[in-house]
Every structure is written in structure tokens, then in C-alpha cells.
Design a protein around this motif. Structure first.
Motif, mmCIF file in Angstrom:
data_model
loop_
_atom_site.group_PDB
_atom_site.id
_atom_site.type_symbol
_atom_site.label_atom_id
_atom_site.label_comp_id
_atom_site.label_asym_id
_atom_site.label_seq_id
_atom_site.Cartn_x
_atom_site.Cartn_y
_atom_site.Cartn_z
ATOM 1 N N VAL A 62 -49.094 -63.487 18.942
ATOM 2 C CA VAL A 62 -48.792 -64.904 18.748
ATOM 3 C C VAL A 62 -49.056 -65.233 17.283
ATOM 4 N N ASP A 63 -48.008 -65.492 16.550
ATOM 5 C CA ASP A 63 -48.122 -65.897 15.156
ATOM 6 C C ASP A 63 -47.661 -67.337 15.042
ATOM 7 N N PHE A 64 -48.517 -68.201 14.528
ATOM 8 C CA PHE A 64 -48.142 -69.584 14.302
ATOM 9 C C PHE A 64 -47.492 -69.648 12.927
ATOM 10 N N ARG A 65 -46.168 -69.707 12.909
ATOM 11 C CA ARG A 65 -45.393 -69.652 11.669
ATOM 12 C C ARG A 65 -45.387 -70.976 10.926
ATOM 13 N N ARG A 93 -39.796 -68.664 22.872
ATOM 14 C CA ARG A 93 -39.530 -69.169 21.520
ATOM 15 C C ARG A 93 -39.889 -70.649 21.479
ATOM 16 N N HIS A 106 -38.421 -73.181 13.571
ATOM 17 C CA HIS A 106 -38.959 -72.166 14.488
ATOM 18 C C HIS A 106 -40.455 -72.069 14.217
ATOM 19 N N CYS A 107 -41.271 -72.398 15.214
ATOM 20 C CA CYS A 107 -42.728 -72.443 15.016
ATOM 21 C C CYS A 107 -43.433 -71.165 15.446
ATOM 22 N N ASN A 108 -43.005 -70.575 16.535
ATOM 23 C CA ASN A 108 -43.538 -69.267 16.908
ATOM 24 C C ASN A 108 -42.739 -68.663 18.044
ATOM 25 N N SER A 109 -42.959 -67.370 18.232
ATOM 26 C CA SER A 109 -42.393 -66.626 19.348
ATOM 27 C C SER A 109 -43.497 -65.712 19.856
ATOM 28 N N SER A 110 -43.444 -65.420 21.129
ATOM 29 C CA SER A 110 -44.444 -64.529 21.697
ATOM 30 C C SER A 110 -43.878 -63.872 22.941
#
Length: 180
Positions: A62-65, A93, A106-110
């Protein structure tokens, strides 16, 4: 229950307006709140595919972009990327839209691994996945590689096989002080 299902049969999309009660001390939406929503949509997607109750077995990377602001409309999209015998990898997404400007980020994907369970809590077989396009094939293969990479990392750093002397040179590049 169908023997195989297309990804579109299990897709789930949710949207929610971010309120001040969802924010952290810096005024941004709390990451824990977003993770909770992500887990909920992964559950819904996995349950829809398996037609059974699902539990979260793991969450990968989980990366908070980008931060999410109060007042933005968050949309989460979940799809089945991979299936095993009793488990499914659900790709989630997260996007946030400024409802005043229409700008979407786009805030994050996991990736959530969900396991289907019966009423007694035993793992049950899930339907296979019909891969209908190149994107679906890419996501499926990426899930296989991610699983192989995770296994290799675990095996490489087993306590019984770890040798400090093999890694001591690497540690010299970091802001640490060894006190062994």
C-alpha cells in the motif's frame, strides 16, 4: 455456482465524499480510514466472485501516492486479478476527485488476498477467472510474479538461514549504528 466467472461479474465501484471527521491532524484524510474502505470493497468484490463470506488473508504493498483532501469525492474500484483454489487477489484502485474542478488524481492501488469461507469457517473453492482481454492476462500474471517474489523474500530472510556477515557491507550505506 458457476465454474468460471468473468471479471466484470465481480467488479465493485464505490464513491464517498470525504468529510472533516475522516481527516487526520494535518487536515488530510486519514490513511487508516482509506485502508478500511479498501478492505470493505475488497471483501465485497471477493464475496461477489466466490458467492461466499471472505476474509482478508493479506494486503500487498500500500503506497499512498497523493493525499486526499476533505471535500473530495473518493472512488474505489475493485476487481478480481487472480484466483487460486480458495483465494482471490482483489486489485483496488483509489481515485479522488475535486468536485469543484473535476480534476481526478490516482491516490493509491493495492492488492488484497481474500479467502472464501463456508458457514463453519473452512476455506472453500472459488470459481475460476475468465481472462477476457490483455489487461486481465497482465494482471493475472503480475499477481503470480508478486506471489513468487514474496515467497522468495520470505525464504531469503528466514531466521535460521540469515547470516549477518552476508549483509554487513550493505548496512554501511544506511543511517544506522550497530550495537551488537
Amino acid at each position: 455456482m458457476k465454474k468460471y466467472k468473468a471479471g466484470k461479474e465481480s467488479r465493485v465501484v464505490i464513491s464517498e465524499l470525504m468529510l472533516p471527521s475522516h481527516s487526520n491532524f494535518s487536515g488530510k484524510i486519514h490513511g487508516g480510514y482509506i485502508l478500511s474502505l479498501m478492505d470493505q470493497i475488497a471483501f465485497a468484490c471477493g464475496s461477489k466472485h466466490s458467492e461466499a463470506y471472505c476474509v482478508t488473508a493479506s494486503v500487498d504493498k500500500v503506497d499512498f501516492r497523493k493525499p486526499i483532501e476533505v471535500g473530495e469525492l473518493v472512488t474505489m474500484k475493485a476487481s478480481i486479478n487472480h484466483v487460486g483454489t480458495t483465494s482471490m487477489v482483489v486489485g483496488v484502485r483509489v481515485e479522488a476527485e475535486n468536485i469543484m474542478t473535476g480534476k481526478v488524481k490516482h491516490c493509491n492501488s493495492s492488492y488484497f488476498t481474500m479467502v472464501a469461507k463456508n458457514d463453519e469457517g473452512k476455506s472453500i473453492t472459488v470459481p475460476g477467472l475468465i481472462l477476457e482481454n490483455e489487461t486481465a492476462v497482465r494482471r493475472f500474471v503480475r499477481s503470480i510474479i508478486r506471489k513468487e517474489d514474496a515467497s522468495a523474500r520470505r525464504d531469503r530472510f528466514k531466521a535460521s538461514e540469515f547470516r549477518l556477515e552476508d549483509h554487513i557491507q550493505l548496512l554501511k550505506e544506511y543511517n544506522i549504528q550497530l550495537a551488537l
